[in-house]
Design a protein around this motif. Structure first.
Motif, mmCIF file in Angstrom:
data_model
loop_
_atom_site.group_PDB
_atom_site.id
_atom_site.type_symbol
_atom_site.label_atom_id
_atom_site.label_comp_id
_atom_site.label_asym_id
_atom_site.label_seq_id
_atom_site.Cartn_x
_atom_site.Cartn_y
_atom_site.Cartn_z
ATOM 1 N N HIS A 19 40.952 61.006 20.057
ATOM 2 C CA HIS A 19 41.932 60.777 18.994
ATOM 3 C C HIS A 19 42.086 59.282 18.685
ATOM 4 C CE1 HIS A 19 43.243 64.963 19.924
ATOM 5 N NE2 HIS A 19 43.517 64.976 18.638
ATOM 6 N N ALA A 20 41.635 58.445 19.606
ATOM 7 C CA ALA A 20 41.721 56.999 19.384
ATOM 8 C C ALA A 20 40.814 56.544 18.250
ATOM 9 C CB ALA A 20 41.354 56.254 20.665
ATOM 10 N N GLN A 21 39.860 57.401 17.831
ATOM 11 C CA GLN A 21 38.941 57.044 16.759
ATOM 12 C C GLN A 21 39.440 57.469 15.380
ATOM 13 O OE1 GLN A 21 36.311 55.153 17.664
ATOM 14 N NE2 GLN A 21 37.205 55.311 19.706
ATOM 15 N N LEU A 22 40.567 58.160 15.324
ATOM 16 C CA LEU A 22 41.105 58.600 14.039
ATOM 17 C C LEU A 22 41.526 57.416 13.170
ATOM 18 C CD1 LEU A 22 43.386 61.533 15.267
ATOM 19 C CD2 LEU A 22 41.279 61.777 13.925
ATOM 20 N N ALA A 23 41.537 57.644 11.866
ATOM 21 C CA ALA A 23 41.956 56.585 10.940
ATOM 22 C C ALA A 23 43.367 56.106 11.247
ATOM 23 C CB ALA A 23 41.853 57.086 9.501
ATOM 24 N N VAL A 24 44.243 57.019 11.605
ATOM 25 C CA VAL A 24 45.633 56.629 11.860
ATOM 26 C C VAL A 24 45.726 55.694 13.057
ATOM 27 C CG1 VAL A 24 46.172 58.639 13.324
ATOM 28 C CG2 VAL A 24 47.994 57.512 12.017
ATOM 29 N N ALA A 25 44.842 55.876 14.038
ATOM 30 C CA ALA A 25 44.842 54.990 15.199
ATOM 31 C C ALA A 25 44.325 53.606 14.839
ATOM 32 C CB ALA A 25 43.989 55.591 16.314
ATOM 33 N N GLN A 26 43.503 53.535 13.791
ATOM 34 C CA GLN A 26 42.909 52.268 13.393
ATOM 35 C C GLN A 26 43.791 51.477 12.425
ATOM 36 O OE1 GLN A 26 39.961 51.537 14.971
ATOM 37 N NE2 GLN A 26 40.315 53.526 15.958
ATOM 38 N N TYR A 27 44.504 52.180 11.536
ATOM 39 C CA TYR A 27 45.170 51.496 10.427
ATOM 40 C C TYR A 27 46.689 51.631 10.412
ATOM 41 C CZ TYR A 27 40.311 51.577 9.085
ATOM 42 O OH TYR A 27 38.955 51.449 9.107
ATOM 43 N N ALA A 28 47.253 52.431 11.308
ATOM 44 C CA ALA A 28 48.709 52.524 11.462
ATOM 45 C C ALA A 28 49.083 51.961 12.833
ATOM 46 C CB ALA A 28 49.178 53.971 11.311
ATOM 47 N N ASP A 29 50.362 51.983 13.137
ATOM 48 C CA ASP A 29 50.816 51.498 14.446
ATOM 49 C C ASP A 29 52.151 52.148 14.774
ATOM 50 O OD1 ASP A 29 52.729 50.086 12.907
ATOM 51 O OD2 ASP A 29 51.488 48.278 12.886
ATOM 52 N N GLY A 88 34.031 64.611 16.683
ATOM 53 C CA GLY A 88 32.874 64.581 15.797
ATOM 54 C C GLY A 88 31.593 64.242 16.535
ATOM 55 N N ARG A 89 30.615 63.759 15.793
ATOM 56 C CA ARG A 89 29.322 63.417 16.372
ATOM 57 C C ARG A 89 29.307 61.946 16.785
ATOM 58 N NH1 ARG A 89 28.286 66.463 11.744
ATOM 59 N NH2 ARG A 89 27.316 68.490 12.135
ATOM 60 N N GLY A 119 37.379 61.426 -2.465
ATOM 61 C CA GLY A 119 36.203 60.675 -2.063
ATOM 62 C C GLY A 119 35.235 61.551 -1.298
ATOM 63 N N LYS A 120 34.167 60.974 -0.842
ATOM 64 C CA LYS A 120 33.110 61.714 -0.165
ATOM 65 C C LYS A 120 33.500 62.057 1.270
ATOM 66 C CE LYS A 120 29.096 59.966 -2.726
ATOM 67 N NZ LYS A 120 29.796 59.125 -3.708
ATOM 68 N N ASN A 121 33.372 63.346 1.615
ATOM 69 C CA ASN A 121 33.580 63.774 2.991
ATOM 70 C C ASN A 121 32.274 63.619 3.774
ATOM 71 O OD1 ASN A 121 31.941 66.016 2.328
ATOM 72 N ND2 ASN A 121 33.731 67.248 1.754
ATOM 73 N N ALA A 122 32.230 64.142 4.995
ATOM 74 C CA ALA A 122 31.053 63.970 5.843
ATOM 75 C C ALA A 122 29.812 64.648 5.278
ATOM 76 C CB ALA A 122 31.340 64.504 7.240
ATOM 77 N N ALA A 123 29.993 65.631 4.398
ATOM 78 C CA ALA A 123 28.861 66.313 3.767
ATOM 79 C C ALA A 123 28.434 65.637 2.474
ATOM 80 C CB ALA A 123 29.215 67.774 3.509
ATOM 81 N N GLY A 124 29.168 64.602 2.070
ATOM 82 C CA GLY A 124 28.800 63.868 0.870
ATOM 83 C C GLY A 124 29.351 64.428 -0.415
ATOM 84 N N ASN A 125 30.266 65.415 -0.324
ATOM 85 C CA ASN A 125 30.889 65.922 -1.544
ATOM 86 C C ASN A 125 32.383 65.635 -1.546
ATOM 87 O OD1 ASN A 125 32.168 68.240 -0.124
ATOM 88 N ND2 ASN A 125 30.072 68.983 0.059
ATOM 89 N N SER A 126 33.002 65.847 -2.683
ATOM 90 C CA SER A 126 34.405 65.439 -2.857
ATOM 91 C C SER A 126 35.328 66.650 -2.878
ATOM 92 C CB SER A 126 34.550 64.631 -4.157
ATOM 93 O OG SER A 126 33.780 63.455 -4.089
#
Length: 208
Positions: A19-29, A88-89, A119-126
């Motif tokens: 869970h430390a790799q989630l966007a919220v862990a990177q850009y929130a606090d 994820g991978r 925006g684009k998800n992991a499969a490249g579609n929106s």
């Protein structure tokens, strides 16, 4: 892999290192997560509850789940939605949904409703990338993260995660998280009681 930050772990039903790799862990606090009571909920599941198969690749005509949020903190210019599977991978979250353009106020996204911009998800579609697991796979978490930012995102539809995340960095006033858990049903559950009963009859016939 680093541990999930304590301030985020407190908001997750079951925190794990990835869970430390989630966007919220990177850009929130600790100051921005849940600030001023900013929350994200769904009429389709409780936080940490099961994600219905109708929102996954296990059912035809599956759609994105409904979401609802409270009023974001003062100064918010736009809301950005990110949904990730942290398991994820290559130790990187799998991006299932990337959307923005939501008005900076209390609001909702109905079941199957398209976001203003995606925006684009992991499969490249929106669009909402339908979770797909094999029977026997362990349950996966799908973490919906809503960010209140202090400037318009300013990106065109179809932008990638790196472009969106670069704007989130340093511009997040508030964040909210909501987790759904999903694992595929086993064969008996998919076939139902009638099929199980039929199987019992076959066993009886074989013994006879």
């Amino acid at each position: 892999m680093t541990d999930c930050p304590a301030w985020l772990a407190e908001k997750l039903p079951e925190a794990k290192p990835h869970h430390a790799q989630l966007a919220v862990a990177q850009y929130a606090d600790a100051e921005t997560l849940g600030v001023d009571g900013f929350t994200l909920t769904s009429a389709a599941f409780q936080d940490g509850g099961a994600l219905d198969p109708c929102f996954t690749a296990d059912e035809e005509d599956a759609v994105a789940p409904p979401l609802e949020w409270t009023t974001p903190p003062a100064g918010t210019e736009e809301l950005v939605l990110v949904a990730q599977d942290p398991a994820g991978r290559n130790d990187q979250p799998h991006l299932h949904w990337l959307a923005w353009g939501f008005a900076p106020q209390q609001g909702k996204l109905l079941e199957g409703e398209s976001a203003p911009f995606a925006g684009k998800n992991a499969a490249g579609n929106s669009e909402w990338l339908l979770p797909k697991l094999d029977i026997g796979d362990p349950a996966h978490d799908y973490v919906f993260q809503l960010f209140a930012i202090d400037r318009p995102l300013g990106l065109m539809p179809g932008a990638g995660a790196d472009e969106v995340f670069s704007v989130l960095d340093g511009n997040v006033l508030g964040a909210a998280v909501l987790t759904a858990k999903y694992e595929p049903e086993d064969l008996d559950d998919l076939l139902g009681d009638d099929a199980a009963a039929a199987g019992d009859d076959l066993d009886w016939d074989a013994e006879a």
